[in-house]
Design a protein around this motif. Structure first.
Motif, PDB file in Angstrom:
ATOM      1  N   ASP A 197       0.850  -1.190   0.000  1.00  0.00           N
ATOM      2  CA  ASP A 197       0.000   0.000   0.000  1.00  0.00           C
ATOM      3  C   ASP A 197       0.885   1.239   0.000  1.00  0.00           C
ATOM      4  O   ASP A 197       0.903   2.044   0.931  1.00  0.00           O
ATOM      5  CB  ASP A 197      -0.925  -0.024   1.228  1.00  0.00           C
ATOM      6  CG  ASP A 197      -2.013   1.037   1.155  1.00  0.00           C
ATOM      7  OD1 ASP A 197      -2.144   1.679   0.096  1.00  0.00           O
ATOM      8  OD2 ASP A 197      -2.725   1.218   2.154  1.00  0.00           O
ATOM      9  N   ARG A 217       0.887   8.468  -4.560  1.00  0.00           N
ATOM     10  CA  ARG A 217       0.049   9.331  -3.724  1.00  0.00           C
ATOM     11  C   ARG A 217       0.561   9.397  -2.279  1.00  0.00           C
ATOM     12  O   ARG A 217       0.171  10.294  -1.531  1.00  0.00           O
ATOM     13  CB  ARG A 217      -1.403   8.857  -3.739  1.00  0.00           C
ATOM     14  CG  ARG A 217      -1.686   7.620  -2.906  1.00  0.00           C
ATOM     15  CD  ARG A 217      -3.142   7.165  -3.052  1.00  0.00           C
ATOM     16  NE  ARG A 217      -3.434   6.045  -2.164  1.00  0.00           N
ATOM     17  CZ  ARG A 217      -4.021   6.173  -0.984  1.00  0.00           C
ATOM     18  NH1 ARG A 217      -4.385   7.364  -0.547  1.00  0.00           N
ATOM     19  NH2 ARG A 217      -4.240   5.117  -0.229  1.00  0.00           N
ATOM     20  N   HIS A 218       1.405   8.454  -1.889  1.00  0.00           N
ATOM     21  CA  HIS A 218       1.951   8.454  -0.531  1.00  0.00           C
ATOM     22  C   HIS A 218       3.219   9.294  -0.405  1.00  0.00           C
ATOM     23  O   HIS A 218       3.681   9.532   0.714  1.00  0.00           O
ATOM     24  CB  HIS A 218       2.294   7.021  -0.096  1.00  0.00           C
ATOM     25  CG  HIS A 218       1.120   6.104  -0.024  1.00  0.00           C
ATOM     26  ND1 HIS A 218       0.598   5.473  -1.143  1.00  0.00           N
ATOM     27  CD2 HIS A 218       0.365   5.709   1.026  1.00  0.00           C
ATOM     28  CE1 HIS A 218      -0.427   4.722  -0.777  1.00  0.00           C
ATOM     29  NE2 HIS A 218      -0.593   4.850   0.522  1.00  0.00           N
ATOM     30  N   ASP A 231      -1.625   4.405  -6.534  1.00  0.00           N
ATOM     31  CA  ASP A 231      -2.217   3.800  -5.341  1.00  0.00           C
ATOM     32  C   ASP A 231      -1.399   2.690  -4.706  1.00  0.00           C
ATOM     33  O   ASP A 231      -1.614   2.373  -3.538  1.00  0.00           O
ATOM     34  CB  ASP A 231      -3.603   3.234  -5.687  1.00  0.00           C
ATOM     35  CG  ASP A 231      -4.618   4.319  -5.957  1.00  0.00           C
ATOM     36  OD1 ASP A 231      -4.401   5.457  -5.506  1.00  0.00           O
ATOM     37  OD2 ASP A 231      -5.622   4.043  -6.636  1.00  0.00           O
ATOM     38  N   TYR A 267      -2.652  13.044  -6.128  1.00  0.00           N
ATOM     39  CA  TYR A 267      -2.570  12.593  -7.519  1.00  0.00           C
ATOM     40  C   TYR A 267      -2.026  13.681  -8.453  1.00  0.00           C
ATOM     41  O   TYR A 267      -2.113  13.545  -9.675  1.00  0.00           O
ATOM     42  CB  TYR A 267      -3.956  12.166  -8.018  1.00  0.00           C
ATOM     43  CG  TYR A 267      -4.480  10.873  -7.425  1.00  0.00           C
ATOM     44  CD1 TYR A 267      -3.635   9.928  -6.864  1.00  0.00           C
ATOM     45  CD2 TYR A 267      -5.848  10.595  -7.438  1.00  0.00           C
ATOM     46  CE1 TYR A 267      -4.129   8.750  -6.323  1.00  0.00           C
ATOM     47  CE2 TYR A 267      -6.356   9.416  -6.915  1.00  0.00           C
ATOM     48  CZ  TYR A 267      -5.491   8.497  -6.349  1.00  0.00           C
ATOM     49  OH  TYR A 267      -5.984   7.322  -5.821  1.00  0.00           O
ATOM     50  N   SER A 324      -0.322   7.831   6.847  1.00  0.00           N
ATOM     51  CA  SER A 324      -1.409   7.759   5.878  1.00  0.00           C
ATOM     52  C   SER A 324      -1.117   8.692   4.710  1.00  0.00           C
ATOM     53  O   SER A 324      -0.470   9.724   4.865  1.00  0.00           O
ATOM     54  CB  SER A 324      -2.728   8.165   6.533  1.00  0.00           C
ATOM     55  OG  SER A 324      -3.047   7.291   7.599  1.00  0.00           O
ATOM     56  N   ASP A 359      -5.387  12.984   2.150  1.00  0.00           N
ATOM     57  CA  ASP A 359      -6.767  12.754   1.720  1.00  0.00           C
ATOM     58  C   ASP A 359      -7.022  13.498   0.411  1.00  0.00           C
ATOM     59  O   ASP A 359      -6.951  14.727   0.372  1.00  0.00           O
ATOM     60  CB  ASP A 359      -7.737  13.239   2.795  1.00  0.00           C
ATOM     61  CG  ASP A 359      -9.190  12.879   2.485  1.00  0.00           C
ATOM     62  OD1 ASP A 359      -9.443  12.347   1.391  1.00  0.00           O
ATOM     63  OD2 ASP A 359     -10.056  13.117   3.340  1.00  0.00           O
ATOM     64  N   ARG A 406      -9.886  12.952  -1.523  1.00  0.00           N
ATOM     65  CA  ARG A 406     -11.269  12.714  -1.965  1.00  0.00           C
ATOM     66  C   ARG A 406     -11.974  13.989  -2.407  1.00  0.00           C
ATOM     67  O   ARG A 406     -12.849  13.944  -3.269  1.00  0.00           O
ATOM     68  CB  ARG A 406     -12.055  12.039  -0.839  1.00  0.00           C
ATOM     69  CG  ARG A 406     -11.640  10.593  -0.599  1.00  0.00           C
ATOM     70  CD  ARG A 406     -12.293  10.026   0.657  1.00  0.00           C
ATOM     71  NE  ARG A 406     -11.793  10.704   1.865  1.00  0.00           N
ATOM     72  CZ  ARG A 406     -12.206  10.422   3.088  1.00  0.00           C
ATOM     73  NH1 ARG A 406     -13.122   9.474   3.272  1.00  0.00           N
ATOM     74  NH2 ARG A 406     -11.717  11.066   4.141  1.00  0.00           N
ATOM     75  N   PRO A 451     -14.418   7.893  -7.246  1.00  0.00           N
ATOM     76  CA  PRO A 451     -13.343   6.926  -6.973  1.00  0.00           C
ATOM     77  C   PRO A 451     -13.666   5.543  -7.531  1.00  0.00           C
ATOM     78  O   PRO A 451     -14.829   5.115  -7.531  1.00  0.00           O
ATOM     79  CB  PRO A 451     -13.273   6.892  -5.443  1.00  0.00           C
ATOM     80  CG  PRO A 451     -13.921   8.161  -4.996  1.00  0.00           C
ATOM     81  CD  PRO A 451     -14.983   8.461  -6.007  1.00  0.00           C
ATOM     82  N   ALA A 474      -8.391   4.899  -6.845  1.00  0.00           N
ATOM     83  CA  ALA A 474      -9.351   4.515  -5.809  1.00  0.00           C
ATOM     84  C   ALA A 474      -9.544   5.536  -4.699  1.00  0.00           C
ATOM     85  O   ALA A 474     -10.475   5.390  -3.910  1.00  0.00           O
ATOM     86  CB  ALA A 474      -8.930   3.177  -5.190  1.00  0.00           C
ATOM     87  N   HIS A 475      -8.700   6.548  -4.622  1.00  0.00           N
ATOM     88  CA  HIS A 475      -8.731   7.408  -3.437  1.00  0.00           C
ATOM     89  C   HIS A 475      -8.991   8.883  -3.750  1.00  0.00           C
ATOM     90  O   HIS A 475      -8.649   9.758  -2.959  1.00  0.00           O
ATOM     91  CB  HIS A 475      -7.428   7.241  -2.657  1.00  0.00           C
ATOM     92  CG  HIS A 475      -7.194   5.832  -2.209  1.00  0.00           C
ATOM     93  ND1 HIS A 475      -7.827   5.283  -1.114  1.00  0.00           N
ATOM     94  CD2 HIS A 475      -6.421   4.840  -2.732  1.00  0.00           C
ATOM     95  CE1 HIS A 475      -7.447   4.023  -0.972  1.00  0.00           C
ATOM     96  NE2 HIS A 475      -6.592   3.737  -1.931  1.00  0.00           N
ATOM     97  N   GLN A 519      -7.373  -2.240  -1.199  1.00  0.00           N
ATOM     98  CA  GLN A 519      -8.107  -0.983  -1.353  1.00  0.00           C
ATOM     99  C   GLN A 519      -9.472  -0.993  -0.677  1.00  0.00           C
ATOM    100  O   GLN A 519      -9.980   0.068  -0.318  1.00  0.00           O
ATOM    101  CB  GLN A 519      -8.255  -0.654  -2.837  1.00  0.00           C
ATOM    102  CG  GLN A 519      -6.908  -0.391  -3.504  1.00  0.00           C
ATOM    103  CD  GLN A 519      -7.010   0.030  -4.950  1.00  0.00           C
ATOM    104  OE1 GLN A 519      -7.957  -0.313  -5.650  1.00  0.00           O
ATOM    105  NE2 GLN A 519      -6.031   0.771  -5.428  1.00  0.00           N
TER     106      GLN A 519
END
Length: 429
Positions: free
Chosen positions: A39, A43-44, A90, A164, A228, A231, A233, A263, A311-312, A384
């Motif tokens: 994971d 994006r991380h 992701d 992203y 994490s 965010d 979204r 998403p 997905a996020h 996910q």
């Protein structure tokens, strides 16, 4: 057609160190697919560390505590197997398909590089792989006509600071600036058993796989403080279309229209998946029928539409067309926009809907027809969505989409911020 999108058994076990082990037994052939989803994707990546996840896709093949440089590939291929790895925003995944009798070898190799890469990572290896990534960027993005489209679309779709906003290839400046200790810390942070899903599909029982996983992965300690990802979204609407025109060495004008949608995995994105198939998949699609076969302004093999399964955050819907000789960029862009916009006003017919669902069903079962395709899909749904068994919901969700839902989604999505990216040949200017 089976009622379920996944008619094989699924077993899930979590080891004491947090590693999730997903097994789907299939005795059809004496082969197993091993797939490890971490994971961690672009994006991380913290600011100043773009491209790290992708670079580790390369570094993970460059030796670990008990496996010398290049030996991982040699051992798998010498056992009659195949292997590869990929990175996206992701996740990063590593996978091999081997004869069933070599399952233990595959698991030992994956465990060794999960727990033993950092002690074996040298400055020389890091520098070599940085050069490999630079060359990859040149070959895939910079020296190919239209090759940097994704690099340009992401910043237009997602604002600075959004997870992203940048592509997985990352910034060469970031990769060059980081020292060995920074890369080692990145691996130690994200390449942990409690941040991974190990999936095995094929000729092996769940008990056998779990026992071997515990044997080889069980002693690797978990990471208690994995950060994490930001965010993503919510993406504030600007109310202003974003446009970019690139004049460069390309053979013909090309236009990309992109919109943020929903998403991946959400009901809205299931509708968008069917919508994209109606719009741009194959000769029966609206784009092909209108722009390639009807008005004849687009090249037949270079027109289409697709969703990017992120997905996020609101995932992109992208429509694209490349002009026939003598057709300018403005005419092409207007024609492309007209067909896309009509999704909200011209109802999808029963024939269009049936065709789209047939294409999606074929693609789904083609993915499910191989052990490696199933292993990757189960790893995705475990990572996910927390439960690999939810894979069975995807195909039925597509098949349940209605024409009214497509019109509603089109009206909502297409009314939001539009991104237009246009490539024009230098000689046309």
């Amino acid at each position: 057609m089976p009622d379920s999108g996944y008619p094989w058994p699924i077993s899930t076990t979590r080891l004491d160190n947090g590693l999730r082990v997903v097994v789907s037994e299939d005795r059809t052939a004496p082969a197993v697919a091993v797939n490890l989803w971490y994971d961690v994707g672009s994006r991380h990546e913290p600011a100043g560390q773009t491209g790290f996840a992708h670079l580790f896709e390369h570094l993970m093949f460059e030796g670990s505590v008990n496996v010398a440089k290049t030996e991982h590939m040699k051992l798998v291929q010498g056992a009659g197997g195949s292997l590869n790895a990929t990175t996206n925003p992701d996740r990063t995944n590593y996978f091999e398909t081997v004869p069933a009798e070599h399952l233990e070898l595959a698991l030992w190799l994956e465990a060794d590089r999960m727990g033993g890469l950092v002690p074996a990572l040298t400055q020389e290896t890091l520098d070599n792989q940085r050069d490999v990534v630079k060359n990859e960027r040149r070959q895939r993005y910079e020296n190919v006509p239209y090759g940097d489209a994704w690099l340009r679309l992401l910043p237009l779709l997602y604002p600075p600071g959004h997870p992203y906003h940048h592509a997985t290839i990352g910034s060469m400046a970031d990769l060059n600036a980081a020292d060995l200790a920074t890369f080692q810390a990145f691996h130690q942070t994200y390449y942990a058993p409690n941040n991974a899903v190990l999936t095995v599909v094929g000729d092996a029982t769940a008990d056998e796989v779990v026992a071997l996983a515990d044997k080889y992965f069980g002693a690797i300690p978990p990471r208690p403080d994995i950060p994490s990802a930001p965010d993503g979204r919510m993406v504030p609407a600007t109310g202003v279309p974003a446009e970019e025109t690139v004049v460069t060495d390309v053979p013909a004008p090309r236009v990309y229209l992109a919109h943020r949608t929903y998403p991946f995995g959400s009901p809205g994105y299931d509708v968008v998946t069917v919508l994209a198939t109606v719009l741009g998949s194959g000769r029966g699609s609206r784009l092909y029928q209108r722009l390639a076969d009807g008005e004849r302004i687009a090249q037949p093999d270079l027109v289409g539409a697709y969703g990017v399964d992120l997905a996020h955050a609101p995932a992109p819907l992208i429509a694209t067309a490349t002009a026939r000789p003598g057709v300018g960029g403005e005419r092409l862009a207007a024609g492309l926009a007209e067909v896309v916009d009509e999704l909200a006003t011209v109802p999808v017919t029963a024939a269009e809907l049936d065709r789209a669902k047939a294409l999606l069903s074929t693609a789904w079962w083609r993915q499910m027809s191989t052990v490696d395709g199933r292993a990757d899909t189960l790893g995705r749904y475990a990572t996910q969505f927390g439960d690999p068994a939810t894979v069975a919901e995807r195909l039925p969700a597509w098949l349940a989409v209605t024409a009214d839902q497509i019109a509603e989604a089109a009206a909502e999505v297409l009314a939001a911020d539009r991104v237009t990216l246009t490539y024009l040949p230098e000689e046309d200017q």
